[in-house]
Design a protein around this motif. Structure first.
Motif, short mmCIF file in Angstrom:
data_model
loop_
_atom_site.label_atom_id
_atom_site.label_comp_id
_atom_site.label_asym_id
_atom_site.label_seq_id
_atom_site.Cartn_x
_atom_site.Cartn_y
_atom_site.Cartn_z
N CYS A 184 0.83 -1.20 0.00
CA CYS A 184 0.00 0.00 0.00
C CYS A 184 0.87 1.26 0.00
O CYS A 184 0.56 2.24 -0.69
CB CYS A 184 -0.91 0.01 1.23
N HIS A 185 1.94 1.23 0.77
CA HIS A 185 2.77 2.43 0.95
C HIS A 185 3.34 2.93 -0.38
O HIS A 185 3.50 4.15 -0.56
CB HIS A 185 3.90 2.14 1.94
N VAL A 186 3.66 2.02 -1.29
CA VAL A 186 4.24 2.45 -2.57
C VAL A 186 3.18 2.59 -3.66
O VAL A 186 3.51 3.02 -4.77
CB VAL A 186 5.34 1.47 -3.03
N PHE A 187 1.94 2.26 -3.35
CA PHE A 187 0.87 2.37 -4.34
C PHE A 187 0.57 3.84 -4.62
O PHE A 187 0.39 4.64 -3.71
CB PHE A 187 -0.38 1.67 -3.80
N ASP A 188 0.46 4.19 -5.89
CA ASP A 188 0.17 5.58 -6.27
C ASP A 188 -0.35 5.62 -7.71
O ASP A 188 0.43 5.41 -8.65
CB ASP A 188 1.41 6.45 -6.12
N VAL A 189 -1.65 5.84 -7.87
CA VAL A 189 -2.23 5.93 -9.22
C VAL A 189 -2.93 7.27 -9.41
O VAL A 189 -3.86 7.40 -10.20
CB VAL A 189 -3.21 4.76 -9.49
N ARG A 190 -2.46 8.29 -8.70
CA ARG A 190 -3.13 9.58 -8.77
C ARG A 190 -3.16 10.15 -10.19
O ARG A 190 -4.12 10.83 -10.55
CB ARG A 190 -2.45 10.58 -7.82
N ASP A 191 -2.13 9.86 -10.97
CA ASP A 191 -2.08 10.40 -12.33
C ASP A 191 -2.83 9.53 -13.34
O ASP A 191 -2.84 9.83 -14.53
CB ASP A 191 -0.63 10.57 -12.77
N LYS A 192 -3.48 8.44 -12.87
CA LYS A 192 -4.16 7.53 -13.78
C LYS A 192 -5.66 7.42 -13.50
O LYS A 192 -6.35 6.61 -14.13
CB LYS A 192 -3.53 6.14 -13.70
N LEU A 193 -6.17 8.20 -12.57
CA LEU A 193 -7.58 8.06 -12.19
C LEU A 193 -8.52 8.37 -13.36
O LEU A 193 -9.64 7.85 -13.42
CB LEU A 193 -7.91 8.95 -10.99
N GLY A 194 -8.10 9.20 -14.27
CA GLY A 194 -8.92 9.50 -15.43
C GLY A 194 -9.15 8.31 -16.33
O GLY A 194 -10.03 8.33 -17.20
N ASP A 195 -8.35 7.24 -16.14
CA ASP A 195 -8.50 6.03 -16.95
C ASP A 195 -9.58 5.10 -16.43
O ASP A 195 -9.91 4.11 -17.09
CB ASP A 195 -7.17 5.26 -17.01
N VAL A 196 -10.11 5.38 -15.25
CA VAL A 196 -11.19 4.55 -14.70
C VAL A 196 -12.48 4.92 -15.43
O VAL A 196 -12.97 6.04 -15.31
CB VAL A 196 -11.35 4.76 -13.18
N ASP A 197 -13.01 3.97 -16.18
CA ASP A 197 -14.11 4.30 -17.09
C ASP A 197 -15.42 3.60 -16.73
O ASP A 197 -16.25 3.35 -17.61
CB ASP A 197 -13.72 3.98 -18.54
N VAL A 198 -15.61 3.29 -15.45
CA VAL A 198 -16.88 2.71 -15.01
C VAL A 198 -17.44 3.56 -13.87
O VAL A 198 -16.69 4.25 -13.17
CB VAL A 198 -16.72 1.25 -14.54
N PRO A 199 -18.76 3.53 -13.65
CA PRO A 199 -19.34 4.26 -12.52
C PRO A 199 -18.68 3.83 -11.21
O PRO A 199 -18.46 2.63 -10.98
CB PRO A 199 -20.81 3.87 -12.56
N THR A 200 -18.36 4.80 -10.38
CA THR A 200 -17.59 4.54 -9.16
C THR A 200 -18.20 5.28 -7.98
O THR A 200 -18.62 6.44 -8.10
CB THR A 200 -16.13 4.99 -9.35
N LEU A 201 -18.24 4.60 -6.83
CA LEU A 201 -18.64 5.22 -5.58
C LEU A 201 -17.44 5.27 -4.66
O LEU A 201 -16.82 4.25 -4.37
CB LEU A 201 -19.77 4.42 -4.92
N ALA A 202 -17.08 6.48 -4.19
CA ALA A 202 -16.04 6.66 -3.18
C ALA A 202 -16.76 6.80 -1.83
O ALA A 202 -17.42 7.81 -1.57
CB ALA A 202 -15.21 7.90 -3.48
N LEU A 203 -16.62 5.79 -0.99
CA LEU A 203 -17.44 5.65 0.21
C LEU A 203 -16.54 5.56 1.43
O LEU A 203 -15.71 4.65 1.53
CB LEU A 203 -18.31 4.40 0.08
N VAL A 204 -16.71 6.48 2.38
CA VAL A 204 -15.77 6.56 3.50
C VAL A 204 -16.53 6.70 4.82
O VAL A 204 -17.57 7.37 4.89
CB VAL A 204 -14.81 7.76 3.32
N GLY A 205 -15.99 6.07 5.86
CA GLY A 205 -16.49 6.30 7.20
C GLY A 205 -16.11 7.70 7.65
O GLY A 205 -14.96 8.13 7.48
N GLU A 206 -17.05 8.42 8.24
CA GLU A 206 -16.80 9.83 8.57
C GLU A 206 -15.63 10.02 9.55
O GLU A 206 -15.00 11.08 9.57
CB GLU A 206 -18.05 10.49 9.14
N HIS A 207 -15.31 8.99 10.34
CA HIS A 207 -14.25 9.10 11.35
C HIS A 207 -12.97 8.38 10.94
O HIS A 207 -12.10 8.15 11.78
CB HIS A 207 -14.74 8.52 12.68
N ASP A 208 -12.83 8.03 9.68
CA ASP A 208 -11.67 7.26 9.22
C ASP A 208 -10.42 8.14 9.21
O ASP A 208 -10.30 9.06 8.40
CB ASP A 208 -11.95 6.72 7.81
N HIS A 209 -9.48 7.84 10.12
CA HIS A 209 -8.23 8.58 10.18
C HIS A 209 -7.12 7.87 9.40
O HIS A 209 -6.04 8.46 9.22
CB HIS A 209 -7.78 8.77 11.63
#
Length: 259
Positions: A184-209
């Motif tokens: 996880c620590h070396v994972f980084d796809v920030r420059d490739k998110l535009g390539d995700v071509d399906v409907p996506t839900l970003a779902l987070v717990g409000e207290h997730d630190h």
């Protein structure tokens, strides 16, 4: 548990299917976890559509592999997911934390057409605190205790869930759990998110630190067809801590997108 053999190893998974229609959900756990974190979906969402949850290699009932930390490990976990997806005809990937990284890897790098993604407790980049990385190598009990502190894996969960998560992580063991977090620590796809071509839900717990809301806002902003939602009263393992709120958000997403 059912199994599928691929790439010389066996991956275990569980299916909850009550005859509901629609694309099956394939749920992918996070670092040091197992399919058990999805018990609130296997038990409660299966009335609306089939739900599948797997143990990634080296976790739970699945055989392990030998791979370098980082991209090679994420790619091997992606092979697990795709093998189970092919066996179960799953159409929607639901990934938590490391599982979200695996889901993003598949959406960006692999030639497999899913109908949608639910990315929960995760991010396009997943840096791990230096102290936690040190404890994972030299003091595993301290690392497990830290992760189960307030507003990390859980906000205010029932003690049964905290015990379940703690016991699962210790059973997975130090070597595999550390491999997960280092990948996880070396994972980084920030420059490739535009390539995700399906409907996506970003779902987070409000207290997730561990993977806070702004990680998910970034996903929702950068992925072309994405939306953001919070699960109230939950932290990183929102699907386990607040299954009703989590499941409602997933159902709404599936209804809105027509998946």
């Amino acid at each position: 548990m059912q199994t599928v053999t691929h790439h010389g190893r066996t991956t275990a998974y569980r299916v909850a299917d009550r005859g509901a229609e629609g694309s099956a959900l394939l749920c992918v756990h996070g670092s040091g976890g197992t399919h058990e974190v999805w018990k609130g979906q296997l038990g409660r969402l299966a009335g609306q559509r089939p739900v599948v949850a797997l143990d990634l290699s080296g976790h739970g009932d699945s055989a392990d592999f030998d791979a370098d930390l980082g991209w090679e490990t994420i790619s091997a976990y992606a092979d697990d997911v795709l093998a189970v997806a092919d066996e179960t005809d799953a159409g929607v990937l639901v990934g938590n934390s490391l599982g979200g990284a695996v889901a993003l890897h598949i959406a960006i790098e692999r030639d497999h057409d899913f109908d949608g993604l639910v990315l929960t407790g995760t991010g396009a980049k997943l840096p791990v605190l230096a102290d936690l990385r040190e404890w994972l190598e030299s003091d595993f009990d301290r690392a497990v205790e830290f992760l189960h502190g307030e507003n990390r894996l859980f906000h205010d969960a029932d003690s049964r869930y905290t015990r379940l998560s703690t016991e699962a992580m210790k059973a997975v063991g130090q070597r595999v759990t550390r491999r997960d977090f280092e990948s996880c620590h070396v994972f980084d796809v920030r420059d490739k998110l535009g390539d995700v071509d399906v409907p996506t839900l970003a779902l987070v717990g409000e207290h997730d630190h561990l993977t806070p809301p702004d990680y998910h806002e970034e996903l929702a902003d950068a992925i072309p067809d994405a939306r953001y939602r919070e699960v109230l009263g939950a932290a990183h393992l929102a699907m386990l801590e607040e299954p009703e709120g989590f499941n409602a958000a997933v159902r709404d997403f599936l209804d809105e997108t027509g998946i």
